[in-house]
Motif scaffolding. Structure first.
Motif, PDB file in Angstrom:
ATOM      1  N   UNK A   1       0.820  -1.216   0.000  1.00 55.47           N
ATOM      2  CA  UNK A   1       0.000   0.000   0.000  1.00 55.47           C
ATOM      3  C   UNK A   1       0.850   1.261   0.000  1.00 55.47           C
ATOM      4  N   UNK A   2       1.837   1.328   0.871  1.00 50.58           N
ATOM      5  CA  UNK A   2       2.658   2.535   0.952  1.00 50.58           C
ATOM      6  C   UNK A   2       3.385   2.795  -0.364  1.00 50.58           C
ATOM      7  N   UNK A   3       3.945   1.741  -0.952  1.00 50.78           N
ATOM      8  CA  UNK A   3       4.675   1.920  -2.203  1.00 50.78           C
ATOM      9  C   UNK A   3       3.741   2.331  -3.340  1.00 50.78           C
ATOM     10  N   UNK A   4       2.525   1.794  -3.337  1.00 54.33           N
ATOM     11  CA  UNK A   4       1.555   2.164  -4.367  1.00 54.33           C
ATOM     12  C   UNK A   4       1.171   3.630  -4.254  1.00 54.33           C
ATOM     13  N   UNK A   5       0.893   4.074  -3.033  1.00 57.74           N
ATOM     14  CA  UNK A   5       0.547   5.488  -2.822  1.00 57.74           C
ATOM     15  C   UNK A   5       1.710   6.380  -3.229  1.00 57.74           C
ATOM     16  N   UNK A   6       2.925   5.974  -2.871  1.00 57.35           N
ATOM     17  CA  UNK A   6       4.094   6.791  -3.206  1.00 57.35           C
ATOM     18  C   UNK A   6       4.283   6.894  -4.721  1.00 57.35           C
ATOM     19  N   UNK A   7       4.097   5.796  -5.443  1.00 57.28           N
ATOM     20  CA  UNK A   7       4.265   5.833  -6.905  1.00 57.28           C
ATOM     21  C   UNK A   7       3.170   6.667  -7.570  1.00 57.28           C
ATOM     22  N   UNK A   8       1.950   6.569  -7.073  1.00 55.68           N
ATOM     23  CA  UNK A   8       0.893   7.430  -7.603  1.00 55.68           C
ATOM     24  C   UNK A   8       1.243   8.903  -7.383  1.00 55.68           C
ATOM     25  N   UNK A   9       1.752   9.205  -6.194  1.00 56.42           N
ATOM     26  CA  UNK A   9       2.122  10.592  -5.907  1.00 56.42           C
ATOM     27  C   UNK A   9       3.249  11.099  -6.780  1.00 56.42           C
ATOM     28  N   UNK A  10       4.236  10.235  -7.031  1.00 56.89           N
ATOM     29  CA  UNK A  10       5.349  10.638  -7.892  1.00 56.89           C
ATOM     30  C   UNK A  10       4.885  10.850  -9.332  1.00 56.89           C
ATOM     31  N   UNK A  11       3.947  10.046  -9.797  1.00 60.97           N
ATOM     32  CA  UNK A  11       3.429  10.258 -11.157  1.00 60.97           C
ATOM     33  C   UNK A  11       2.721  11.615 -11.261  1.00 60.97           C
ATOM     34  N   UNK A  12       2.030  12.003 -10.190  1.00 56.98           N
ATOM     35  CA  UNK A  12       1.385  13.334 -10.189  1.00 56.98           C
ATOM     36  C   UNK A  12       2.446  14.425 -10.119  1.00 56.98           C
ATOM     37  N   UNK A  13       3.505  14.182  -9.386  1.00 54.68           N
ATOM     38  CA  UNK A  13       4.561  15.181  -9.225  1.00 54.68           C
ATOM     39  C   UNK A  13       5.269  15.468 -10.536  1.00 54.68           C
ATOM     40  N   UNK A  14       5.493  14.444 -11.355  1.00 54.85           N
ATOM     41  CA  UNK A  14       6.292  14.604 -12.573  1.00 54.85           C
ATOM     42  C   UNK A  14       5.464  14.824 -13.833  1.00 54.85           C
ATOM     43  N   UNK A  15       4.166  14.942 -13.721  1.00 57.17           N
ATOM     44  CA  UNK A  15       3.348  15.194 -14.908  1.00 57.17           C
ATOM     45  C   UNK A  15       1.877  15.282 -14.554  1.00 57.17           C
ATOM     46  N   UNK A  16       1.064  15.411 -15.567  1.00 58.57           N
ATOM     47  CA  UNK A  16      -0.379  15.535 -15.326  1.00 58.57           C
ATOM     48  C   UNK A  16      -1.208  14.747 -16.335  1.00 58.57           C
ATOM     49  N   UNK A  17      -0.549  13.945 -17.177  1.00 56.02           N
ATOM     50  CA  UNK A  17      -1.295  13.212 -18.188  1.00 56.02           C
ATOM     51  C   UNK A  17      -2.258  12.202 -17.562  1.00 56.02           C
ATOM     52  N   UNK A  18      -1.834  11.569 -16.464  1.00 58.90           N
ATOM     53  CA  UNK A  18      -2.658  10.545 -15.810  1.00 58.90           C
ATOM     54  C   UNK A  18      -3.229  11.038 -14.484  1.00 58.90           C
ATOM     55  N   UNK A  19      -3.311  12.340 -14.297  1.00 60.52           N
ATOM     56  CA  UNK A  19      -3.700  12.863 -12.987  1.00 60.52           C
ATOM     57  C   UNK A  19      -5.127  12.481 -12.614  1.00 60.52           C
ATOM     58  N   UNK A  20      -6.006  12.360 -13.606  1.00 64.10           N
ATOM     59  CA  UNK A  20      -7.400  12.033 -13.290  1.00 64.10           C
ATOM     60  C   UNK A  20      -7.575  10.564 -12.909  1.00 64.10           C
ATOM     61  N   UNK A  21      -6.538   9.774 -13.075  1.00 66.69           N
ATOM     62  CA  UNK A  21      -6.533   8.404 -12.569  1.00 66.69           C
ATOM     63  C   UNK A  21      -5.684   8.303 -11.306  1.00 66.69           C
ATOM     64  N   UNK A  22      -4.541   8.987 -11.294  1.00 70.85           N
ATOM     65  CA  UNK A  22      -3.599   8.845 -10.180  1.00 70.85           C
ATOM     66  C   UNK A  22      -4.112   9.498  -8.907  1.00 70.85           C
ATOM     67  N   UNK A  23      -4.537  10.755  -8.998  1.00 72.92           N
ATOM     68  CA  UNK A  23      -4.913  11.490  -7.793  1.00 72.92           C
ATOM     69  C   UNK A  23      -6.144  10.910  -7.101  1.00 72.92           C
ATOM     70  N   UNK A  24      -7.245  10.636  -7.819  1.00 75.78           N
ATOM     71  CA  UNK A  24      -8.393  10.027  -7.113  1.00 75.78           C
ATOM     72  C   UNK A  24      -8.063   8.681  -6.468  1.00 75.78           C
TER      73      UNK A  24
END
Length: 771
Positions: free
Chosen positions: A620-643
């Motif tokens: 769980x922690x690693x999954x949350x961290x990877x989702x957060x890093x994807x939001x940090x480095x871009x916004x193409x998948x933000x509507x999937x990553x952030x929710x």
């Protein structure tokens, strides 16, 4: 501009003053519309195809002036119906006396498909016909000829759903209706079958042009498929066998010739166009209007992409000359290094585009003007290429004297010309990623690169064309472009990756995985293209998880390798997070069903994410961290990553609160507390690192958890909403004010507290910056 300003006032005075002047104005308007419609509408508004426009370049501009005038007269009559009812009556009678079908066909031929639909709907209403036959009462059905014209309008508007409804408007559906849908969708193989069938039926030559509609359609399909050599062979064969063939046929061959770099054939075809133009009506150089799947060319009629007739016979307007001949003439002068001819060709090509562009600007239609803008784009890059070729020729002369070699960059482009061409990548990124816009641009660049001797750069244009064709679903054209790219420079890692993507899109996943694996075995290719190697490894990890060809440990190693070399890729972090998230979902199902190890379902084992007894919470922690890093480095998948990241955070907060409530002890309680602490630390970190505008995309989710049961989660959510409210009050207040009046005491208190804190400018420990 002064004349256009005064025109409606003068026309209004004329038609109101006397019947004679009113009649003269009506006759003048009808004459302009007839000319714009190509003389293909008779007095009753029925398609006659009796002749062609004879006023050439100014026709479209004159027609657009009439359309604007009619709009102004209608607006005046609506605004003054109570002030001057008699004059309003005369104006309305004048407008109603014009043929709606004439107006519609003139507008469609000029490329104003939206206006054509408006006039055609007026015609249907005036004759008690309706498009929505399920909800309206009608006195008669729509004739098949009108349905055919309506289909051309919908194709001009790029409305595939409306095209699909065309057969329902006919008494008897025609097979040609399916042809329209194939051409609109870019399904050129299926469309080619229809035209081949029409040729086998022995379709008659239409309007004494020497070329049948099915033959035009066949050439158009071959060009859409990328079979340029086949187009050139067909055109040359038809020209030899038909001396009276129209100049548009030669231009179709010229379009293929300059794309292929066949300069001798291009020169002869342009000479034929110049010779035959004066012998054919309607052969003025006009740019082609919006085309759905191929580059502007003589193969697509101006303003009327395709018209389907009744029964077995196809019915289409005769193709007009497009801007392809102008581009070919420019490139031919560039190849000959003839400065005077080059400047003259550029000037003529630009003049041919400006008039229809002015007409489109009067309409305010970007869709209508886009084809002209693409042509101007081509002319501008041709002028840039002239400077680059001139510099290279001068450098070659100097190098011949000193017996040295011209320095090249990594794409084999001479460095002396790199400055002239440095903006080309940015210019291409600003064009729509479709074949209609990018294919002619890439073809022109490919021609220029070959003149510069840059084979590697020319190969990249084929690769880019394959990528665009694949994205559009034109798999045959994409495969042909890949073969051309391979013939230029041989096999490379970027080419192998694009080939694998094409195989995957075609529904051949196992072959796609093998293609990537074979490419990654070439160490020299990996060293030459490290970024593409990382992309290929990322694709291999994703596709292996889908096909079940690798186990979890292997897939995670692939992801770790990509993250180690390219830590700032949004895509890699997102796909790692999604893979582990999928593993957690399946692990949760196993835990709920009591399944583990060998008892796992086949579907789980195939995905390579099962086979051990790890718990879902472990990742769980690693999954949350990877989702957060994807939001940090871009916004193409933000509507999937952030929710998803917020959902995981809120869920673990609920579980931790519930465990404290029932006082869970032992190893499971300690583990849950440890995971919750790690997730909270990650979210705290991202709340400070991520720009606030990204959190704004999840505002409804944040406001719904303002009264979360877990106090640390609730505090951080409230802090985030306070920051958003301070920096984006116009957006956030709409969500908070109704919540402040909620019947739920906790929700209302949280909303009021946030509003009060924002009003007082209360800051939290991490600050409230918006950047």
């Amino acid at each position: 501009r002064i004349a256009l300003f005064l025109l409606p006032y003068m026309v209004l005075d004329a038609i109101v003053e006397s019947d004679d002047r009113r009649t003269a104005v009506e006759l003048e308007i009808v004459a302009v519309l007839h000319d714009a419609a190509g003389g293909d509408v008779n007095e009753d508004g029925v398609n006659a195809l009796a002749g062609a426009s004879v006023s050439h370049g100014r026709t479209e501009l004159a027609a657009q002036t009439i359309f604007t005038l009619l709009d102004q007269l209608k607006g005046w009559s609506d605004a003054n119906k109570s002030k001057d009812p008699e004059s309003v009556r005369i104006v309305r009678e004048t407008l109603q006396g014009l043929s709606f079908t004439l107006e519609a066909r003139a507008a469609q031929r000029c490329g104003a498909s939206a206006r054509a639909l408006m006039y055609f709907e007026d015609y249907l209403r005036s004759n008690k016909m309706t498009l929505n036959q399920a909800t309206s009462v009608k006195n008669q059905d729509i004739p098949d000829t009108d349905v055919s014209f309506l289909a051309t309008i919908y194709q001009g508007l790029a409305e595939p759903d409306a095209l699909a409804s065309i057969p329902r408007l006919r008494a008897t559906p025609q097979p040609e209706d399916q042809l329209l849908q194939h051409e609109e969708a870019g399904e050129w193989e299926e469309a080619l079958v229809h035209y081949e069938s029409a040729l086998q039926r022995g379709e008659e030559v239409m309007n004494n042009t020497g070329v049948s509609v099915a033959e035009w359609g066949r050439l158009r399909c071959l060009q859409g498929l990328g079979h340029l050599r086949a187009v050139q062979r067909e055109v040359q064969s038809m020209i030899r066998s038909r001396p009276d063939a129209p100049p548009t046929l030669a231009e179709a061959g010229a379009a293929a010739a300059w794309r292929l770099g066949q300069w001798d054939d291009l020169d002869s075809l342009l000479s034929k166009i110049d010779t035959d133009t004066s012998n054919h009506v309607n052969c003025g150089l006009k740019r082609s209007h919006r085309q759905t799947a191929v580059a502007p060319s003589a193969l697509t009629p101006s303003g009327v992409p395709l018209t389907v007739g009744v029964g077995a016979n196809l019915n289409v307007e005769i193709p007009q000359l497009s801007a392809d001949a102008a581009v070919g003439r420019v490139l031919l002068a560039l190849q000959k290094n003839d400065g005077d001819a080059f400047q003259s060709a550029c000037s003529s090509a630009r003049d041919a585009v400006i008039t229809p562009l002015r007409a489109a600007s009067m309409e305010g239609s970007y869709l209508r003007a886009h084809a002209a803008l693409v042509q101007l784009h081509l002319i501008q890059e041709a002028e840039t290429a002239w400077n680059a070729v001139r510099l290279v020729n001068e450098a070659k002369s100097a190098a011949a004297v000193t017996k040295t070699r011209i320095p090249m960059d990594t794409a084999d482009i001479p460095l002396v010309s790199a400055k002239e061409l440095k903006s080309w990548d940015n210019r291409l990124d600003r064009t729509p990623p479709n074949m209609a816009a990018r294919e002619p641009i890439l073809a022109l660049r490919r021609t220029v690169y070959k003149l510069l001797g840059a084979k590697s750069a020319a190969s990249k244009t084929w690769l880019e064309q394959a990528r665009v064709a694949r994205s559009a679903g034109h798999y045959g054209a994409a495969q042909l472009a890949l073969l051309e790219s391979r013939s230029e420079t041989g096999m490379s890692l970027p080419l192998a990756l694009e080939q694998a993507k094409l195989l995957w899109a075609e529904g051949r996943p196992h072959r796609a995985v093998l293609e990537v694996e074979e490419a990654l075995r070439d160490q020299d290719a990996i060293l030459a293209h490290p970024e593409h190697a990382a992309k290929a490894l990322l694709k291999l990890a994703r596709w292996s998880a889908v096909t079940g060809q690798k186990q979890k440990t292997e897939i995670l190693k692939f992801y770790e390798s990509v993250l180690r070399d390219y830590k700032s890729w949004e895509k890699s972090h997102f796909h790692v997070a999604r893979y582990m998230d999928e593993w957690m979902k399946d692990a949760t199902k196993r835990e709920m069903g009591g399944e583990s190890g060998a008892n796992l379902p086949v579907s789980v084992r195939r995905k390579g994410i099962g086979g051990d007894d790890e718990e879902a919470i472990d990742y769980l922690h690693e999954t949350v961290r990877e989702y957060g890093l994807s939001i940090k480095f871009g916004h193409r998948h933000i509507y999937e990553s952030l929710p998803r990241m917020l959902t995981l955070w809120f869920d673990i907060g609920d579980r931790f609160y519930a465990s404290e409530d029932v006082q869970v002890v032992g190893r499971s309680g300690a583990k849950l507390k440890k995971i919750f602490t790690e997730v909270m630390a990650a979210i705290n970190s991202f709340s400070d690192q991520l720009p606030l505008y990204k959190w704004l995309t999840a505002l409804p989710q944040l406001t719904s958890r303002l009264s979360h049961n877990e106090k640390d989660v609730r505090k951080l959510v409230q802090t985030l909403v306070i920051r958003l409210l301070i920096n984006f009050p116009d957006q956030v207040l709409w969500a908070l004010v109704p919540m402040a009046r909620s019947r739920d005491v906790d929700r209302a208190a949280s909303a009021k507290q946030i509003i009060a804190s924002a009003r007082n400018g209360k800051a939290d420990t991490t600050g409230m910056r918006a950047d």
